[in-house]
Design a protein around this motif. Structure first.
Motif, mmCIF file in Angstrom:
data_model
loop_
_atom_site.group_PDB
_atom_site.id
_atom_site.type_symbol
_atom_site.label_atom_id
_atom_site.label_comp_id
_atom_site.label_asym_id
_atom_site.label_seq_id
_atom_site.Cartn_x
_atom_site.Cartn_y
_atom_site.Cartn_z
ATOM 1 N N ASP A 95 54.368 53.412 45.984
ATOM 2 C CA ASP A 95 53.818 52.556 45.003
ATOM 3 C C ASP A 95 53.121 51.392 45.586
ATOM 4 O O ASP A 95 53.674 50.882 46.685
ATOM 5 N N ASP A 97 52.701 48.453 44.570
ATOM 6 C CA ASP A 97 53.147 47.204 44.081
ATOM 7 C C ASP A 97 54.356 46.755 44.750
ATOM 8 O O ASP A 97 55.166 45.627 44.381
ATOM 9 N N ARG A 198 65.578 49.626 43.939
ATOM 10 C CA ARG A 198 64.048 49.337 43.239
ATOM 11 C C ARG A 198 63.799 47.966 43.032
ATOM 12 O O ARG A 198 64.541 47.415 42.226
ATOM 13 N N ARG A 201 58.385 44.248 40.726
ATOM 14 C CA ARG A 201 56.807 44.076 41.226
ATOM 15 C C ARG A 201 56.502 42.980 42.038
ATOM 16 O O ARG A 201 57.074 41.922 41.627
HETATM 17 MG MG MG Z 1 55.429 49.677 39.575
#
Ligand code: MG
Ligand code: UDP
Length: 328
Positions: A95, A97, A198, A201
């Protein structure tokens, strides 16, 4: 330019505040790997300055290559276009971000060098995501796993490394409804996972935070990998036929014993119940027919408005099927 060994692909939708940082982080990590690499950014019809920034990054560093769509085509299509444009022996999908930390990429590369064709990122902690998002994600994965029969590894997102041969297979799959998290396991070969945390953002906000965005995603996932919803009507049919058999016997019995059956209300309830089930079944069939219709129309998967450092785009503009021929 030298042919890259590694290609990193990121879909970009209104990611103006993160792109520069994404490039820097990828560069730091990939320069340490010590092989030629490229970063392919696909602007999915952003309304902010994302496309211009991709152009600027390309001007600074030609290893950044980019595509800009004529409008928003959605995450799966943006990733497909990105994969179509890559030239590396291994492709890493991430991704834009920075929720997927680029620092995990060398671990993935190590597994690839051991001979794996697909290396998933398996997420542990999910910082900065709502309770609702985590809950729905979990329920979704469990459901998909039990319905589709495709072994989608739990708790994986789209962050993953794919060998060239897997990328080529995905590119040759013509379906428009592209649920990559299912398509990649479907391909097979040697697959494994690496764990990672994870992150939140880097900047900007999530585009998949509403039920309105996530529900179609779930329906796409199920319908493109399973006919189970179609079979539901049949199962209901069997079940109701069985119930009515019992009911017939009961009614006969009661009549013989001179018992009473309240008439109208029961009839109404049964008719409405069956009517409901029939409408649901029709709806499910309609959903599949709609998808067949979409496929049959054969419209191009995406339209490119501008590109940076990508050759042979002419054909990509014409049809999606053509793009796979010009990949190498
Ligand atoms: Mg994201
Ligand atoms: N994205 C995209 N097209 C869209 C929506 C999102 O290309 O229509 C990109 C977005 O720019 C990001 C990635 O897909 O790089 C994941 O989106 P997001 O971070 O909003 O989703 P989340 O991580 O919250 O699931």
């Amino acid at each position: 330019m030298e042919k890259p060994v590694f290609s990193i692909v990121s879909p970009v939708y209104n990611e103006e505040p993160v792109l520069q940082r994404l490039y820097e982080r990828i560069r730091e990590v990939m320069d340490q790997v010590g092989e030629a690499w490229e970063l392919v950014l696909v602007d999915d019809g952003s309304r902010d300055r994302s496309a211009e920034i991709i152009g600027e990054l390309h001007a600074q560093d030609p290893r950044v290559r980019g595509i800009s769509f004529s409008r928003n085509f959605g995450f799966q299509i943006a990733v497909t276009a990105g994969l179509d444009a890559t030239r590396g022996d291994a492709v890493i999908l991430t991704d834009a971000d920075l929720q997927d930390p680029p620092e995990v990429i060398p671990d993935m590369i190590a597994k690839w060098r051991e001979g794996y064709d697909v290396v998933y990122g398996v997420r542990g902690n999910r910082q900065g995501e709502t309770w609702f998002k985590k809950f729905t994600a979990k329920a979704f994965y469990r459901t998909i796993d039990s319905i589709t029969g495709i072994d989608i590894p739990l708790d994986t997102g789209d962050f993953r490394l794919m060998d060239r041969r897997v990328v080529n297979v995905i590119g040759s799959m013509k379906e428009r409804n592209r649920f990559l998290r299912g398509m990649v396991p479907w391909v097979g070969f040697k697959q494994t996972g690496v764990h990672y945390e994870r992150h939140a953002r880097y900047a900007g906000e999530s585009k998949f935070n509403s039920v309105r965005r996530m529900l179609p995603f779930a329906i796409d996932a199920i319908t493109s990998f399973s006919n189970f919803p179609l079979q539901l009507a049949m199962y209901f049919g069997f079940f109701i036929a069985f119930l009515s058999l019992i009911a017939i016997v009961l009614v006969f019995g009661l009549r013989l014993m001179n018992g009473e059956l309240s008439g109208q209300a029961t009839t109404l309830a049964v008719v409405l119940f069956l009517g409901g089930i029939q409408l649901i079944s029709l709806g499910i069939i309609g959903e599949y027919i709609g998808r067949i219709y979409e496929e049959v129309k054969g419209r191009p998967l995406y339209l490119v408005q501008q590109s940076w450092g990508i050759e042979n785009l002419k054909r990509a503009e014409v049809t999606s099927n053509a793009t796979k021929d010009n990949r190498n």
